[in-house]
Design a protein around this motif. Structure first.
Motif, PDB file in Angstrom:
ATOM      1  N   THR A  64      72.096 -10.113 -14.977  1.00 46.27           N
ATOM      2  CA  THR A  64      71.976 -11.556 -15.251  1.00 46.27           C
ATOM      3  C   THR A  64      72.981 -11.918 -16.466  1.00 46.27           C
ATOM      4  N   ALA A  73      72.125 -14.599 -11.597  1.00 43.96           N
ATOM      5  CA  ALA A  73      72.232 -13.360 -11.011  1.00 43.96           C
ATOM      6  C   ALA A  73      73.449 -12.794 -10.965  1.00 43.96           C
ATOM      7  N   SER A  75      75.711  -9.625  -9.701  1.00 46.74           N
ATOM      8  CA  SER A  75      75.489  -8.125  -9.248  1.00 46.74           C
ATOM      9  C   SER A  75      76.849  -7.333  -9.674  1.00 46.74           C
ATOM     10  N   CYS A 113      78.956 -17.720  -9.464  1.00 49.35           N
ATOM     11  CA  CYS A 113      77.549 -17.912  -8.860  1.00 49.35           C
ATOM     12  C   CYS A 113      77.133 -19.565  -8.548  1.00 49.35           C
TER      13      CYS A 113
END
Length: 163
Positions: A64, A73, A75, A113
């Motif tokens: 995060t 979030a 990844s 994002c």
């Protein structure tokens, strides 16, 4: 390598490098990224290295990032893509080292994002709009066909008869 210039002991240097690469899935990219902060012909100050790594490693482990009061979030694939975007910008000359902080990297991550969220929202909106349709073709459907296909559509569960 950055670590080699910071630590005098060869064995310690190799061990730290190996730990970084093995313990973090993105360790190699992180080391390459940190090198972009080193001023030419100088060493990267330990306090600066600590500040850079404290932010990055914590966020990478949590998955995060937080910016401007909002959390996203991120990844491992997002981090990999963002690191590579930074490297491409440096290679093209649109981003000039030494970097002063993690701002550009985080800007890339938040933009990625946001774009992913927008695409998901568009998909949800499209699904919402098409959810009530009996079919997805462009051909019109008669009301009679819809009613015949839905027994019990009329109050009392019976089809209404025309007289």
């Amino acid at each position: 390598m950055l670590i080699a210039r910071m630590i005098d002991d060869d064995t310690v240097r190799r061990l730290i490098h190996d730990v970084l690469k093995m313990s973090l899935p993105l360790g190699g990219l992180l080391v390459r990224y940190i090198r972009l902060h080193k001023p030419p012909k100088q060493q990267l100050r330990m306090t600066r290295l600590r500040d850079l790594l404290s932010e990055l490693v914590g966020d990478m482990q949590r998955g995060t990032i937080e910016r401007h009061g909002r959390a996203w979030a991120a990844s491992h694939d997002d981090w990999r893509t963002a690191f590579n975007a930074v490297f491409v910008a440096v290679d093209k000359g649109s981003l000039l080292p030494p970097l002063q902080g993690n701002g550009y990297l985080y800007q890339v991550l938040t933009r990625m994002c946001d774009e992913a969220e927008a695409a998901q929202e568009a998909l949800r909106e499209q699904e919402r709009r098409t959810a009530g349709r009996a079919h997805s073709s462009a051909a019109p459907t008669s009301v009679g066909q819809l009613l015949a296909a839905a027994p019990g559509a009329w109050p009392g569960g019976h089809h209404r008869r025309h007289r």
